[in-house]
Design a protein around this motif. Structure first.
Motif, PDB file in Angstrom:
ATOM      1  N   GLY A 104       0.549  -1.325  -0.209  1.00 44.69           N
ATOM      2  CA  GLY A 104      -0.020   0.021  -0.253  1.00 44.69           C
ATOM      3  C   GLY A 104       0.703   1.000   0.051  1.00 44.69           C
ATOM      4  N   ARG A 105       2.328   1.045  -0.048  1.00 47.91           N
ATOM      5  CA  ARG A 105       2.810   2.474  -0.402  1.00 47.91           C
ATOM      6  C   ARG A 105       3.410   2.789  -1.622  1.00 47.91           C
ATOM      7  N   PHE A 106       3.136   2.526  -2.470  1.00 48.74           N
ATOM      8  CA  PHE A 106       3.474   2.709  -3.865  1.00 48.74           C
ATOM      9  C   PHE A 106       2.364   3.583  -4.314  1.00 48.74           C
ATOM     10  N   PRO A 107       2.885   4.583  -4.853  1.00 46.17           N
ATOM     11  CA  PRO A 107       2.306   6.218  -5.613  1.00 46.17           C
ATOM     12  C   PRO A 107       1.668   5.103  -6.894  1.00 46.17           C
ATOM     13  N   ASN A 108       0.351   5.451  -6.862  1.00 51.11           N
ATOM     14  CA  ASN A 108      -0.084   5.211  -7.662  1.00 51.11           C
ATOM     15  C   ASN A 108       0.078   5.713  -9.497  1.00 51.11           C
ATOM     16  N   GLN A 109      -0.337   5.418 -10.501  1.00 52.14           N
ATOM     17  CA  GLN A 109       0.122   6.154 -11.588  1.00 52.14           C
ATOM     18  C   GLN A 109      -0.492   7.009 -11.812  1.00 52.14           C
ATOM     19  N   HIS A 110      -0.823   7.557 -11.745  1.00 51.32           N
ATOM     20  CA  HIS A 110      -1.661   9.049 -11.906  1.00 51.32           C
ATOM     21  C   HIS A 110      -0.328   9.994 -11.114  1.00 51.32           C
ATOM     22  N   GLN A 111      -0.048   9.602  -9.975  1.00 49.29           N
ATOM     23  CA  GLN A 111       0.875  10.648  -9.174  1.00 49.29           C
ATOM     24  C   GLN A 111       2.199  10.957  -9.594  1.00 49.29           C
ATOM     25  N   MET A 112       2.361   9.242 -10.411  1.00 47.61           N
ATOM     26  CA  MET A 112       3.908   9.441 -11.235  1.00 47.61           C
ATOM     27  C   MET A 112       3.682   9.834 -12.793  1.00 47.61           C
ATOM     28  N   GLU A 113       2.249  10.528 -12.624  1.00 49.33           N
ATOM     29  CA  GLU A 113       1.953  10.978 -14.589  1.00 49.33           C
ATOM     30  C   GLU A 113       2.272  11.992 -13.822  1.00 49.33           C
ATOM     31  N   THR A 114       2.091  12.633 -12.584  1.00 45.02           N
ATOM     32  CA  THR A 114       1.989  13.935 -12.555  1.00 45.02           C
ATOM     33  C   THR A 114       3.650  14.831 -11.792  1.00 45.02           C
ATOM     34  N   LEU A 115       4.509  13.440 -11.660  1.00 48.69           N
ATOM     35  CA  LEU A 115       5.649  13.912 -11.421  1.00 48.69           C
ATOM     36  C   LEU A 115       6.573  13.773 -12.506  1.00 48.69           C
ATOM     37  N   ILE A 116       6.250  12.894 -13.558  1.00 49.35           N
ATOM     38  CA  ILE A 116       6.931  12.484 -14.853  1.00 49.35           C
ATOM     39  C   ILE A 116       7.177  13.927 -15.431  1.00 49.35           C
ATOM     40  N   LYS A 117       5.528  14.136 -15.897  1.00 51.80           N
ATOM     41  CA  LYS A 117       5.592  15.002 -16.355  1.00 51.80           C
ATOM     42  C   LYS A 117       5.126  16.543 -16.305  1.00 51.80           C
ATOM     43  N   GLY A 118       5.254  16.918 -14.465  1.00 51.43           N
ATOM     44  CA  GLY A 118       5.323  18.479 -14.486  1.00 51.43           C
ATOM     45  C   GLY A 118       6.971  18.962 -13.570  1.00 51.43           C
ATOM     46  N   ARG A 119       7.603  17.180 -13.339  1.00 52.40           N
ATOM     47  CA  ARG A 119       8.975  17.786 -13.106  1.00 52.40           C
ATOM     48  C   ARG A 119       9.579  19.120 -14.685  1.00 52.40           C
TER      49      ARG A 119
END
Length: 275
Positions: A73-88
């Protein structure tokens, strides 16, 4: 000695550790997993056997599985990772205040978990923490480039560096962007996959830093200046002589805030192999 141990009171004899061993070194002995002594030298210390054991019965290298971070239950979900990758974003405006040493240490300790070829773990970061050292590096880099420009020794493929010199002489900092910190990432010449290992580690560092509100810049101009044009600068900052410096990264607190992602989905180049 790899110190492979099994807590028989916890082991369910499921065989997951045996199935997951990268080189198939583990086997059942008297009903429990074991690492034969004649195979220990092949072990690359990946710790998969300990990580895959659900009840925490496996220990290796003297490590206690209870000290590992649980993942359920600790991994970020796909949408959170999408925001991180696209938002950096590549940050080119930094606040002058340096980060706390503890913050930098934490980032680098986590980055050490990035994968490396055959688990060699040979990536080394030389960290510039204090403003005085950064100022000295800027000055030494300027002087080295000035000397090269005077001797017309800057090759045509790096001709952009000729235009950098007058900008730096005016007090601008197009190479290091007035960032408070610099990472010089290298690996010893005998490390397999060292170039790929460094790029993977820096990519992990970049995303981790972004998640903590810390900005980064892939410092290509710095790499050209300090590695390709004036490698004596690397010796002056303490890079080991047997190391290949692969890339540099600037980091620090951003002095700019972005409010939306850019739009690059149309740039995705995808081909599907069909036989």
């Amino acid at each position: 000695m790899k110190q492979f141990k099994v807590d028989k009171s916890r082991c369910t004899q499921c065989g997951e550790c045996i199935q997951d061993c990268v080189f198939g070194l583990l086997s059942m002995e008297q009903g429990y997993p074991a690492l034969p002594a004649d195979k220990e030298s092949v072990c690359i210390e990946c710790q998969h056997c300990m990580a895959v054991c659900k009840p925490g019965a496996i220990s290796i290298l003297g490590l206690d599985p209870a000290d590992s971070m649980p993942l359920e239950g600790r991994f970020p979900n796909q949408h959170q990772m999408e925001t991180l990758i696209k938002g950096r974003r590549s940050i080119r405006r930094y606040a002058p205040e340096p980060l706390a040493s503890e913050t930098i240490d934490e980032l680098l300790k986590i980055t050490a978990h990035a994968p490396t070829g055959v688990n060699a773990r040979g990536v080394e970061f030389l960290v510039v923490e204090d403003p005085a050292t950064m100022a000295a590096i800027r000055q030494e880099t300027l002087e080295a480039l000035q000397d090269l420009a005077r001797r017309d020794a800057i090759p045509d493929n790096l001709c952009i560096m000729k235009d950098i010199v007058p900008l730096m002489e005016q007090g601008l900092d197009p190479i290091f962007r007035n960032a408070p910190h610099l990472l010089i990432a290298s690996a010893a010449q005998g490390v397999p996959c060292r170039e790929a290992d460094v790029f993977i580690a820096l990519s992990y560092f970049e995303l981790l830093a972004a998640s903590a509100g810390i900005g980064t810049t892939w410092c290509g101009l710095g790499k050209w200046a300090m590695v390709d044009l004036a490698p004596q600068l690397l010796k002056s900052v303490g890079v080991p002589e047997d190391h290949d410096v692969v890339y540099l990264m600037l980091f620090g607190t951003p002095d700019v805030k972005y409010y939306r992602t850019v739009q690059r989905d149309q740039d995705a180049k995808i081909r599907r192999l069909v036989k």
